[in-house]
Design a protein around this motif. Structure first.
Motif, PDB file in Angstrom:
ATOM      1  N   PRO A   1      28.656  14.983   2.048  1.00  0.00           N
ATOM      2  CA  PRO A   1      29.113  15.497   0.761  1.00  0.00           C
ATOM      3  C   PRO A   1      28.734  14.538  -0.362  1.00  0.00           C
ATOM      4  CG  PRO A   1      30.968  15.025   2.265  1.00  0.00           C
ATOM      5  CD  PRO A   1      29.759  14.398   2.834  1.00  0.00           C
ATOM      6  N   THR A   2      28.749  15.013  -1.579  1.00  0.00           N
ATOM      7  CA  THR A   2      28.512  14.139  -2.722  1.00  0.00           C
ATOM      8  C   THR A   2      29.502  14.475  -3.835  1.00  0.00           C
ATOM      9  OG1 THR A   2      26.865  13.334  -4.298  1.00  0.00           O
ATOM     10  CG2 THR A   2      26.721  15.650  -3.726  1.00  0.00           C
ATOM     11  N   PRO A   3      30.100  13.486  -4.550  1.00  0.00           N
ATOM     12  CA  PRO A   3      29.842  12.060  -4.390  1.00  0.00           C
ATOM     13  C   PRO A   3      30.482  11.480  -3.128  1.00  0.00           C
ATOM     14  CG  PRO A   3      31.513  12.453  -6.091  1.00  0.00           C
ATOM     15  CD  PRO A   3      31.021  13.788  -5.677  1.00  0.00           C
ATOM     16  N   SER A   4      29.739  10.540  -2.537  1.00  0.00           N
ATOM     17  CA  SER A   4      30.268   9.821  -1.386  1.00  0.00           C
ATOM     18  C   SER A   4      29.636   8.425  -1.384  1.00  0.00           C
ATOM     19  CB  SER A   4      29.972  10.589  -0.092  1.00  0.00           C
ATOM     20  OG  SER A   4      30.669  10.022   0.993  1.00  0.00           O
ATOM     21  N   PHE A   5      29.719   7.740  -0.264  1.00  0.00           N
ATOM     22  CA  PHE A   5      29.240   6.356  -0.202  1.00  0.00           C
ATOM     23  C   PHE A   5      27.712   6.324  -0.376  1.00  0.00           C
ATOM     24  CE2 PHE A   5      28.486   2.492   2.602  1.00  0.00           C
ATOM     25  CZ  PHE A   5      28.727   1.605   1.556  1.00  0.00           C
ATOM     26  N   ALA A   6      27.255   5.516  -1.345  1.00  0.00           N
ATOM     27  CA  ALA A   6      25.840   5.525  -1.757  1.00  0.00           C
ATOM     28  C   ALA A   6      24.869   5.216  -0.612  1.00  0.00           C
ATOM     29  CB  ALA A   6      25.645   4.507  -2.884  1.00  0.00           C
ATOM     30  N   VAL A   7      25.319   4.443   0.385  1.00  0.00           N
ATOM     31  CA  VAL A   7      24.395   4.010   1.444  1.00  0.00           C
ATOM     32  C   VAL A   7      23.955   5.175   2.345  1.00  0.00           C
ATOM     33  CG1 VAL A   7      24.166   2.447   3.444  1.00  0.00           C
ATOM     34  CG2 VAL A   7      25.220   1.624   1.341  1.00  0.00           C
ATOM     35  N   PHE A   8      24.736   6.256   2.421  1.00  0.00           N
ATOM     36  CA  PHE A   8      24.295   7.401   3.249  1.00  0.00           C
ATOM     37  C   PHE A   8      22.928   7.888   2.748  1.00  0.00           C
ATOM     38  CE2 PHE A   8      29.062   8.641   3.682  1.00  0.00           C
ATOM     39  CZ  PHE A   8      29.253   7.657   4.644  1.00  0.00           C
ATOM     40  N   ARG A   9      22.817   8.025   1.429  1.00  0.00           N
ATOM     41  CA  ARG A   9      21.594   8.552   0.835  1.00  0.00           C
ATOM     42  C   ARG A   9      20.450   7.529   0.975  1.00  0.00           C
ATOM     43  NH1 ARG A   9      19.135   8.790  -4.198  1.00  0.00           N
ATOM     44  NH2 ARG A   9      17.987  10.748  -4.387  1.00  0.00           N
ATOM     45  N   LEU A  10      20.768   6.275   0.625  1.00  0.00           N
ATOM     46  CA  LEU A  10      19.744   5.223   0.693  1.00  0.00           C
ATOM     47  C   LEU A  10      19.190   5.091   2.108  1.00  0.00           C
ATOM     48  CD1 LEU A  10      21.395   2.357  -1.420  1.00  0.00           C
ATOM     49  CD2 LEU A  10      19.386   3.716  -2.031  1.00  0.00           C
ATOM     50  N   ALA A  11      20.090   5.100   3.097  1.00  0.00           N
ATOM     51  CA  ALA A  11      19.654   4.890   4.490  1.00  0.00           C
ATOM     52  C   ALA A  11      18.832   6.073   4.974  1.00  0.00           C
ATOM     53  CB  ALA A  11      20.873   4.683   5.385  1.00  0.00           C
ATOM     54  N   ALA A  12      19.232   7.297   4.591  1.00  0.00           N
ATOM     55  CA  ALA A  12      18.470   8.474   5.018  1.00  0.00           C
ATOM     56  C   ALA A  12      17.043   8.367   4.491  1.00  0.00           C
ATOM     57  CB  ALA A  12      19.145   9.747   4.503  1.00  0.00           C
ATOM     58  N   ILE A  13      16.903   8.090   3.201  1.00  0.00           N
ATOM     59  CA  ILE A  13      15.572   8.055   2.587  1.00  0.00           C
ATOM     60  C   ILE A  13      14.763   6.870   3.123  1.00  0.00           C
ATOM     61  CG2 ILE A  13      14.336   7.748   0.393  1.00  0.00           C
ATOM     62  CD1 ILE A  13      16.631   9.348  -0.922  1.00  0.00           C
ATOM     63  N   ALA A  14      15.395   5.701   3.195  1.00  0.00           N
ATOM     64  CA  ALA A  14      14.662   4.507   3.649  1.00  0.00           C
ATOM     65  C   ALA A  14      14.155   4.676   5.080  1.00  0.00           C
ATOM     66  CB  ALA A  14      15.556   3.273   3.548  1.00  0.00           C
ATOM     67  N   ASN A  15      14.824   5.532   5.857  1.00  0.00           N
ATOM     68  CA  ASN A  15      14.393   5.730   7.238  1.00  0.00           C
ATOM     69  C   ASN A  15      13.600   7.026   7.423  1.00  0.00           C
ATOM     70  OD1 ASN A  15      15.597   3.447   8.967  1.00  0.00           O
ATOM     71  ND2 ASN A  15      17.267   4.017   7.603  1.00  0.00           N
ATOM     72  N   GLY A  16      13.121   7.578   6.314  1.00  0.00           N
ATOM     73  CA  GLY A  16      12.189   8.706   6.395  1.00  0.00           C
ATOM     74  C   GLY A  16      12.835  10.068   6.588  1.00  0.00           C
ATOM     75  N   SER A  17      14.154  10.167   6.410  1.00  0.00           N
ATOM     76  CA  SER A  17      14.818  11.465   6.560  1.00  0.00           C
ATOM     77  C   SER A  17      15.103  12.066   5.192  1.00  0.00           C
ATOM     78  CB  SER A  17      16.136  11.315   7.326  1.00  0.00           C
ATOM     79  OG  SER A  17      15.872  10.996   8.659  1.00  0.00           O
ATOM     80  N   GLU A  18      15.417  13.364   5.215  1.00  0.00           N
ATOM     81  CA  GLU A  18      15.763  14.024   3.956  1.00  0.00           C
ATOM     82  C   GLU A  18      17.285  14.080   3.816  1.00  0.00           C
ATOM     83  OE1 GLU A  18      15.458  18.422   1.866  1.00  0.00           O
ATOM     84  OE2 GLU A  18      14.531  18.090   3.817  1.00  0.00           O
ATOM     85  N   PRO A  19      17.833  13.569   2.694  1.00  0.00           N
ATOM     86  CA  PRO A  19      19.281  13.698   2.517  1.00  0.00           C
ATOM     87  C   PRO A  19      19.623  15.102   2.042  1.00  0.00           C
ATOM     88  CG  PRO A  19      18.310  12.456   0.689  1.00  0.00           C
ATOM     89  CD  PRO A  19      17.174  12.852   1.595  1.00  0.00           C
ATOM     90  N   ILE A  20      20.652  15.708   2.608  1.00  0.00           N
ATOM     91  CA  ILE A  20      21.159  16.998   2.117  1.00  0.00           C
ATOM     92  C   ILE A  20      22.564  16.735   1.602  1.00  0.00           C
ATOM     93  CG2 ILE A  20      21.638  19.417   2.665  1.00  0.00           C
ATOM     94  CD1 ILE A  20      19.917  19.042   5.175  1.00  0.00           C
ATOM     95  N   GLU A  21      22.736  16.889   0.288  1.00  0.00           N
ATOM     96  CA  GLU A  21      24.001  16.505  -0.330  1.00  0.00           C
ATOM     97  C   GLU A  21      24.739  17.754  -0.798  1.00  0.00           C
ATOM     98  OE1 GLU A  21      23.471  12.693  -2.691  1.00  0.00           O
ATOM     99  OE2 GLU A  21      21.408  13.411  -2.555  1.00  0.00           O
ATOM    100  N   VAL A  22      25.940  17.960  -0.294  1.00  0.00           N
ATOM    101  CA  VAL A  22      26.733  19.136  -0.663  1.00  0.00           C
ATOM    102  C   VAL A  22      27.816  18.710  -1.652  1.00  0.00           C
ATOM    103  CG1 VAL A  22      28.230  20.983   0.192  1.00  0.00           C
ATOM    104  CG2 VAL A  22      26.287  20.206   1.570  1.00  0.00           C
TER     105      VAL A  22
END
Ligand SMILES: Cc1ncc(COP(=O)(O)O)c(C=O)c1O
Length: 355
Positions: free
Chosen positions: A103-124
């Motif tokens: 969900p968003t807003p939530s802890f910023a590292v979920f998004r950073l870690a997803a992108i840095a590791n090549g995944s797509e973040p899906i934020e609801v």
């Protein structure tokens, strides 16, 4: 990565009351610190630390009621989030990349870690009361089949708590998806998902020593089925927790667990007192919190009242976190619960007519 902004927090000068980082406000008592220092002096710094966390593994496995091979240590739970994103980044059939849902807003590292590791973040987006929009969330789960779902329980920065029964229901319905109950603030009253993880092997629990008064140690841990821990452990750097940190954590948990727990209870009592005082202030909208912080909204959309209040608090030596920018957290400040004296200073400043 070029498009990302690094995680950063402002550090204005002249701050005496630090209520911005969701830390526990109590330092260790001086006699405990001196005894700990004598203990740390015995650590052999010419040797690598035990790669498996040594005795800390036994201590935390017993505390969580799980087997010793059901734990992975991270340099803070921040590292665990990255390790999970790196380990489970395999795209679903016909998808170009793996996806990570939260969900968003939530802890910023979920998004950073997803992108840095090549995944797509899906934020609801959360609903206006900051509860999870369950139907939108479940739609994304159904359509996208993400590899990982992060649910901070309670959520940062909103303090709200996705219910355990809903998380369990989702985990049972989507056995191919890994659900992570991030319980960084679990010591402040929320019910843990740990008992459910025994029967739901795709339900993972993330915890940390950071919020119970040991943020400087940088020790977070994952509790999960051994077959999951085994895979994450292949990606983990072999000596990711330093010897001094391990030694301090072991000694403190073995000898002072009760004191650390009592301090969390004190914070819960202070949270309730602060919440009552803030709720009684005119022009302040307060959101319920199961964590060691409170989120409040001030002013009207776009009037930047919250930013002005934040600046005045800084001038009075009090630092809280300001989220007053266009978006769902517009007008919001997040205040970490401090000691009684610190909270009093904050409440006094908030009660001034010009705030
Ligand atoms: C929801 C949540 N998860 C994880 C963390 C990271 O904690 P750690 O200090 O263990 O890296 C934080 C830190 O603020 C948090 O708010």
């Amino acid at each position: 990565v070029r498009s990302l902004e690094a995680y950063s927090v402002p550090h204005p000068t002249g701050i005496e009351v630090k209520l911005d980082a969701n830390e526990n406000p109590f330092p260790l008592p001086s006699e405990v610190r001196h005894e700990l220092a004598r203990h740390l002096a015995e650590v052999e710094l010419n040797r690598y630390p035990p790669s498996d966390g040594g005795e800390l593994r036994e201590l935390l496995a017993a505390e969580c009621g799980v087997a010793r091979d059901s734990i992975v240590f991270g340099n803070g739970s921040d590292e665990i989030i990255h390790l999970l994103c790196a380990t489970f980044a395999e795209p679903r059939p016909r998808a170009a990349v793996a996806s990570v849902l939260f969900p968003t807003p939530s802890f910023a590292v979920f998004r950073l870690a997803a992108i840095a590791n090549g995944s797509e973040p899906i934020e609801v987006p959360l609903l206006s009361d900051f509860s999870v929009d369950r139907s939108a969330f479940e739609r994304e789960l159904e359509v996208r089949q993400p590899s990982l779902v992060f649910l901070a329980r309670p959520n940062n920065p909103t303090g709200t708590l996705p219910t355990l029964s809903w998380v369990a229901e989702l985990a049972a319905r989507y056995p191919e998806v890994l659900f992570i109950s991030d319980e960084a603030y679990g010591d402040y009253g929320a019910e843990s998902a740990l008992p459910l993880a025994a029967r739901l092997h795709n339900l993972l629990i993330m915890r940390t020593l950071s919020k119970i008064g040991l943020a400087g140690l940088r020790i977070g841990y994952l509790c999960a089925a051994p077959e999951i821990c085994r895979e994450v452990d292949k990606v983990r750097g072999p000596y990711n927790i330093g010897s001094l940190n391990l030694c301090a954590a072991i000694w403190l948990l073995r000898n002072h667990r009760h004191g650390l727990r009592r301090r969390c209870q004190q914070v819960v009592a202070e949270r309730e007192r602060m919440a009552a005082a803030l709720a009684a202030m005119s022009g302040v909208e307060l959101f319920p919190s199961a964590a060691n912080f409170l989120l409040l909204r001030i002013g009207k959309p776009g009037d930047r009242r919250a930013t002005q209040v934040w600046q005045r608090l800084c001038q009075r030596g009090i630092l809280v976190r300001c989220f007053d920018a266009p978006g769902p957290l517009e007008g919001c400040l997040r205040v970490t619960i401090g000691t009684t004296a610190e909270n009093e200073r904050f409440l006094e400043a908030m009660a001034q007519p010009d705030r």
